[in-house]
Design an enzyme around this catalytic site. Sequence first.
Site, PDB file in Angstrom:
ATOM      1  N   ASP A   4      32.348  -1.329  20.959  1.00 57.51           N
ATOM      2  CA  ASP A   4      32.174  -2.553  20.177  1.00 57.51           C
ATOM      3  C   ASP A   4      33.119  -2.582  18.977  1.00 57.51           C
ATOM      4  O   ASP A   4      32.800  -3.141  17.936  1.00 57.51           O
ATOM      5  CB  ASP A   4      30.726  -2.697  19.724  1.00 57.51           C
ATOM      6  CG  ASP A   4      30.263  -1.498  18.897  1.00 57.51           C
ATOM      7  OD1 ASP A   4      31.093  -0.637  18.542  1.00 57.51           O
ATOM      8  OD2 ASP A   4      29.055  -1.421  18.597  1.00 57.51           O
ATOM      9  N   CYS A  53      38.690  22.847  18.589  1.00 52.84           N
ATOM     10  CA  CYS A  53      37.629  23.830  18.300  1.00 52.84           C
ATOM     11  C   CYS A  53      36.266  23.410  18.840  1.00 52.84           C
ATOM     12  O   CYS A  53      35.292  24.135  18.668  1.00 52.84           O
ATOM     13  CB  CYS A  53      37.537  24.078  16.796  1.00 52.84           C
ATOM     14  SG  CYS A  53      36.739  22.741  15.897  1.00 52.84           S
ATOM     15  N   CYS A  80      36.244  17.569  18.592  1.00 54.65           N
ATOM     16  CA  CYS A  80      37.604  18.039  18.310  1.00 54.65           C
ATOM     17  C   CYS A  80      38.100  18.793  19.532  1.00 54.65           C
ATOM     18  O   CYS A  80      37.421  19.682  20.040  1.00 54.65           O
ATOM     19  CB  CYS A  80      37.588  18.963  17.096  1.00 54.65           C
ATOM     20  SG  CYS A  80      39.154  19.817  16.814  1.00 54.65           S
ATOM     21  N   CYS A  98      32.691   6.357  15.848  1.00 53.33           N
ATOM     22  CA  CYS A  98      31.691   6.422  14.792  1.00 53.33           C
ATOM     23  C   CYS A  98      31.495   7.891  14.439  1.00 53.33           C
ATOM     24  O   CYS A  98      30.848   8.633  15.175  1.00 53.33           O
ATOM     25  CB  CYS A  98      30.399   5.796  15.317  1.00 53.33           C
ATOM     26  SG  CYS A  98      29.069   5.761  14.124  1.00 53.33           S
ATOM     27  N   CYS A 150      39.805  17.788  11.077  1.00 53.13           N
ATOM     28  CA  CYS A 150      38.586  18.475  11.510  1.00 53.13           C
ATOM     29  C   CYS A 150      38.164  19.444  10.409  1.00 53.13           C
ATOM     30  O   CYS A 150      38.976  20.257   9.956  1.00 53.13           O
ATOM     31  CB  CYS A 150      38.841  19.226  12.814  1.00 53.13           C
ATOM     32  SG  CYS A 150      37.437  20.222  13.339  1.00 53.13           S
ATOM     33  N   HIS A 183      30.233   9.783  17.918  1.00 54.93           N
ATOM     34  CA  HIS A 183      30.226   9.118  19.220  1.00 54.93           C
ATOM     35  C   HIS A 183      31.232   7.974  19.213  1.00 54.93           C
ATOM     36  O   HIS A 183      31.623   7.489  18.158  1.00 54.93           O
ATOM     37  CB  HIS A 183      28.831   8.591  19.547  1.00 54.93           C
ATOM     38  CG  HIS A 183      27.818   9.675  19.737  1.00 54.93           C
ATOM     39  ND1 HIS A 183      27.131  10.245  18.687  1.00 54.93           N
ATOM     40  CD2 HIS A 183      27.402  10.310  20.866  1.00 54.93           C
ATOM     41  CE1 HIS A 183      26.334  11.192  19.160  1.00 54.93           C
ATOM     42  NE2 HIS A 183      26.468  11.252  20.477  1.00 54.93           N
ATOM     43  N   HIS A 222      31.581  18.942  16.972  1.00 60.12           N
ATOM     44  CA  HIS A 222      30.988  17.630  17.210  1.00 60.12           C
ATOM     45  C   HIS A 222      31.419  16.707  16.079  1.00 60.12           C
ATOM     46  O   HIS A 222      31.248  17.029  14.902  1.00 60.12           O
ATOM     47  CB  HIS A 222      29.461  17.746  17.237  1.00 60.12           C
ATOM     48  CG  HIS A 222      28.769  16.419  17.269  1.00 60.12           C
ATOM     49  ND1 HIS A 222      28.674  15.673  18.426  1.00 60.12           N
ATOM     50  CD2 HIS A 222      28.165  15.692  16.295  1.00 60.12           C
ATOM     51  CE1 HIS A 222      28.017  14.537  18.145  1.00 60.12           C
ATOM     52  NE2 HIS A 222      27.700  14.530  16.864  1.00 60.12           N
ATOM     53  N   ARG A 269      35.014   1.885  18.845  1.00 62.62           N
ATOM     54  CA  ARG A 269      34.524   2.298  17.524  1.00 62.62           C
ATOM     55  C   ARG A 269      34.221   3.789  17.565  1.00 62.62           C
ATOM     56  O   ARG A 269      33.221   4.208  18.144  1.00 62.62           O
ATOM     57  CB  ARG A 269      33.272   1.512  17.133  1.00 62.62           C
ATOM     58  CG  ARG A 269      32.557   2.095  15.889  1.00 62.62           C
ATOM     59  CD  ARG A 269      31.459   1.191  15.371  1.00 62.62           C
ATOM     60  NE  ARG A 269      30.466   0.904  16.387  1.00 62.62           N
ATOM     61  CZ  ARG A 269      29.228   1.435  16.430  1.00 62.62           C
ATOM     62  NH1 ARG A 269      28.849   2.302  15.510  1.00 62.62           N
ATOM     63  NH2 ARG A 269      28.391   1.112  17.394  1.00 62.62           N
ATOM     64  N   CYS A 284      28.247   0.196   9.881  1.00 64.57           N
ATOM     65  CA  CYS A 284      27.224   1.068  10.460  1.00 64.57           C
ATOM     66  C   CYS A 284      26.847   2.234   9.547  1.00 64.57           C
ATOM     67  O   CYS A 284      25.874   2.930   9.807  1.00 64.57           O
ATOM     68  CB  CYS A 284      27.662   1.581  11.830  1.00 64.57           C
ATOM     69  SG  CYS A 284      28.961   2.819  11.779  1.00 64.57           S
ATOM     70  N   CYS A 322      38.626  23.199  11.868  1.00 66.07           N
ATOM     71  CA  CYS A 322      39.888  23.836  12.262  1.00 66.07           C
ATOM     72  C   CYS A 322      41.129  23.148  11.712  1.00 66.07           C
ATOM     73  O   CYS A 322      42.246  23.616  11.953  1.00 66.07           O
ATOM     74  CB  CYS A 322      39.992  23.923  13.779  1.00 66.07           C
ATOM     75  SG  CYS A 322      40.417  22.363  14.581  1.00 66.07           S
TER      76      CYS A 322
HETATM   77 FE    FE Z   1      38.406  21.298  15.150  1.00 63.93          FE
END
Ligand code: FE
Length: 132
Positions: free
Chosen positions: A110, A100, A97, A120, A48, A106, A103, A118, A66, A51
């Site tokens: 598939d 913390c 995560c 992504c 991450c 997603h 974001h 997946r 992708c 963090c």
């Molecule tokens: Fe984190």
Amino acid sequence: MAEKIIKSDDEWRRMLTQEQYEVARRKGTERAFTGKYWDLHETGVYLCVCCGNELFNSDTKYDSGCGWPSFYAPQAEERVETAVDRSYGMMRTEVMCSRCGAHLGHVFEDGPRPTGLRYCMNSASLNFVKKD
Ligand code: FE
């Protein structure tokens, strides 16, 4: 359960680049094929960016086509959390995560075997550490 990391918006902003902040703390998305990890094939771990939580291993990374780094599983289930994301008129599952709340991206159904998933992810939310 690991300790949660909670920081103010200002604290995150100070320790991240603008792009990292926009993606990881404001749920942004980097443009496809622009991140630094979508085409990386080295052996190592993906932490991450906020963090340092170890999120993904290179051995679960695969070429999804992708334009974002894609994994079929997190390093351990409890390293990530998911939430329903109804933004942009879509129904998606957001991945964060677990330590913390950053974001990450997603998860879609598939992906390849063995999980069919997946993950992504955004390169901007990750920090790759090479391991030989
Ligand atoms: Fe984190």
